[in-house]
Motif scaffolding. Sequence first.
Motif, short mmCIF file in Angstrom:
data_model
loop_
_atom_site.label_atom_id
_atom_site.label_comp_id
_atom_site.label_asym_id
_atom_site.label_seq_id
_atom_site.Cartn_x
_atom_site.Cartn_y
_atom_site.Cartn_z
N ILE A 1 11.50 -8.91 -4.73
CA ILE A 1 10.47 -8.08 -4.11
C ILE A 1 9.82 -8.86 -2.97
O ILE A 1 9.38 -9.99 -3.16
N GLN A 2 9.78 -8.24 -1.81
CA GLN A 2 9.07 -8.81 -0.67
C GLN A 2 7.62 -8.31 -0.79
O GLN A 2 7.27 -7.23 -0.30
N LEU A 3 6.83 -9.11 -1.47
CA LEU A 3 5.47 -8.72 -1.84
C LEU A 3 4.64 -8.29 -0.63
O LEU A 3 3.94 -7.28 -0.67
N TYR A 4 4.73 -9.05 0.44
CA TYR A 4 3.92 -8.71 1.62
C TYR A 4 4.29 -7.34 2.17
O TYR A 4 3.44 -6.62 2.67
N LYS A 5 5.57 -6.95 2.08
CA LYS A 5 5.99 -5.62 2.55
C LYS A 5 5.40 -4.52 1.65
O LYS A 5 4.95 -3.50 2.14
N GLY A 6 5.42 -4.74 0.35
CA GLY A 6 4.85 -3.77 -0.57
C GLY A 6 3.36 -3.59 -0.34
O GLY A 6 2.86 -2.47 -0.30
N ILE A 7 2.66 -4.69 -0.18
CA ILE A 7 1.22 -4.62 0.04
C ILE A 7 0.92 -3.99 1.40
O ILE A 7 -0.02 -3.21 1.53
#
Length: 136
Positions: A12-18
């Motif tokens: 998961i690309q956390l920054y993209k999700g956020i």
Amino acid sequence: MAEEKNVFPPQIQLYKGIETCGDSAELYQNILTVFIKEGRKKLPLIKKLYKEENWQDYIVAVHGLKSSAASIGALELSKHAKEMEFAGKEQNIGLIHEKTDGLLEEYLTLLQMLTAFCKDKSDQEQIEFFEKYGCQ
């Protein structure tokens, strides 16, 4: 080698999700909770539709997976779901048979990792983690 329970899934690309949540770690945490809950229903549904060769509903289900995976930053899973969506639309049943098991395994692994991550953390601890590691 045993996996740590509280490791956030590296796929998961956390920054993209956020980012898709307007840079809100709290909203991301809520969406992630829904993703896990809905995934427990959606995974067996996709498997059932595949086994029944119900391609019309299969296309709808993998389209939903594509969108929900992208919303949490699971971009590879989203890409694979998109590939199956378009294979269905193009009636490329051979590709669906070739790749659905891999898609389902990838989805299951992600759900298991997310469940383990969230299980031992309060909502607030999750939000703090997301703020620390996902917000720009």
